[in-house]
Design a protein around this motif. Structure first.
Motif, mmCIF file in Angstrom:
data_model
loop_
_atom_site.group_PDB
_atom_site.id
_atom_site.type_symbol
_atom_site.label_atom_id
_atom_site.label_comp_id
_atom_site.label_asym_id
_atom_site.label_seq_id
_atom_site.Cartn_x
_atom_site.Cartn_y
_atom_site.Cartn_z
ATOM 1 N N ASP A 73 -2.512 10.525 9.446
ATOM 2 C CA ASP A 73 -3.155 9.220 9.422
ATOM 3 C C ASP A 73 -2.743 8.447 10.683
ATOM 4 N N ARG A 74 -3.718 8.142 11.554
ATOM 5 C CA ARG A 74 -3.422 7.487 12.843
ATOM 6 C C ARG A 74 -2.714 6.148 12.671
ATOM 7 N N GLU A 75 -3.230 5.325 11.761
ATOM 8 C CA GLU A 75 -2.636 4.001 11.542
ATOM 9 C C GLU A 75 -1.188 4.116 11.082
ATOM 10 N N LEU A 76 -0.960 5.017 10.128
ATOM 11 C CA LEU A 76 0.397 5.207 9.612
ATOM 12 C C LEU A 76 1.312 5.726 10.716
ATOM 13 N N ARG A 77 0.827 6.653 11.533
ATOM 14 C CA ARG A 77 1.647 7.195 12.622
ATOM 15 C C ARG A 77 2.046 6.090 13.600
ATOM 16 N N LYS A 78 1.121 5.183 13.865
ATOM 17 C CA LYS A 78 1.407 4.062 14.772
ATOM 18 C C LYS A 78 2.533 3.199 14.184
ATOM 19 N N LYS A 79 2.438 2.908 12.887
ATOM 20 C CA LYS A 79 3.474 2.096 12.219
ATOM 21 C C LYS A 79 4.824 2.810 12.240
ATOM 22 N N ASP B 7 0.968 3.603 2.155
ATOM 23 C CA ASP B 7 1.554 3.793 3.492
ATOM 24 C C ASP B 7 2.815 2.946 3.668
ATOM 25 N N ASP B 8 2.771 1.706 3.165
ATOM 26 C CA ASP B 8 3.943 0.825 3.265
ATOM 27 C C ASP B 8 5.109 1.401 2.463
ATOM 28 N N LYS C 154 0.856 -1.194 0.000
ATOM 29 C CA LYS C 154 0.000 0.000 0.000
ATOM 30 C C LYS C 154 0.890 1.242 0.000
ATOM 31 N N GLU D 186 6.360 2.460 15.645
ATOM 32 C CA GLU D 186 6.848 1.088 15.841
ATOM 33 C C GLU D 186 8.198 0.881 15.163
#
Length: 136
Positions: A105-111, A87-88, A85, A114
């Protein structure tokens, strides 16, 4: 002379700029440097899709965001790999090039957290840009 920090902008960060939030100025004030802003080709393509499909207001924002990207950013012609994707791709490019990623983007920020990739985001209260993990 130290290398300029690299900052990758994703679609929603470019749309925030189109909303009138001076993201560039705020980032530069926070990091006390003039970075090189980078937009990956698939982000440009996402904006082009929005320009052709969104509601009229969103279309205008996408058009403006595209103009900003083309005028103030380096467009990098890199493609997503099969099954990857956007984001990846942002994460892969950031890791390979030691870049920070500007996104809301919350999900992207979390990744990003990490993987230890510096992140830049807009704090809703006060509409202030925050920078985490970027050392200049």
């Amino acid at each position: 002379m130290p290398k300029k920090p690299l900052i990758l902008l994703d679609t929603n960060m470019l749309l925030l700029i189109a909303d009138g939030i001076n993201v560039f100025e705020q980032i530069e004030e926070k990091i006390l440097a003039k970075p090189e802003y980078i937009v990956l080709k698939p982000v440009i393509e996402e904006l082009e899709k929005i320009m052709n499909k969104g509601n009229p207001s969103l279309r205008r924002k996408a058009r403006f965001a595209l103009e900003i990207a083309k005028k103030f950013c380096k467009i990098v012609d890199i493609r997503t790999m099969p099954g990857e994707k956007v984001d990846d791709l942002l994460i892969r490019y950031a890791m390979q090039n030691n870049a920070a990623v500007a996104t809301n983007d919350r999900e992207l920020r979390k990744k990003l957290r990490e993987k230890g990739i510096p992140e830049i985001y807009l704090r809703e209260e006060g509409m202030i840009i925050e920078v985490e993990g970027l050392e200049i």
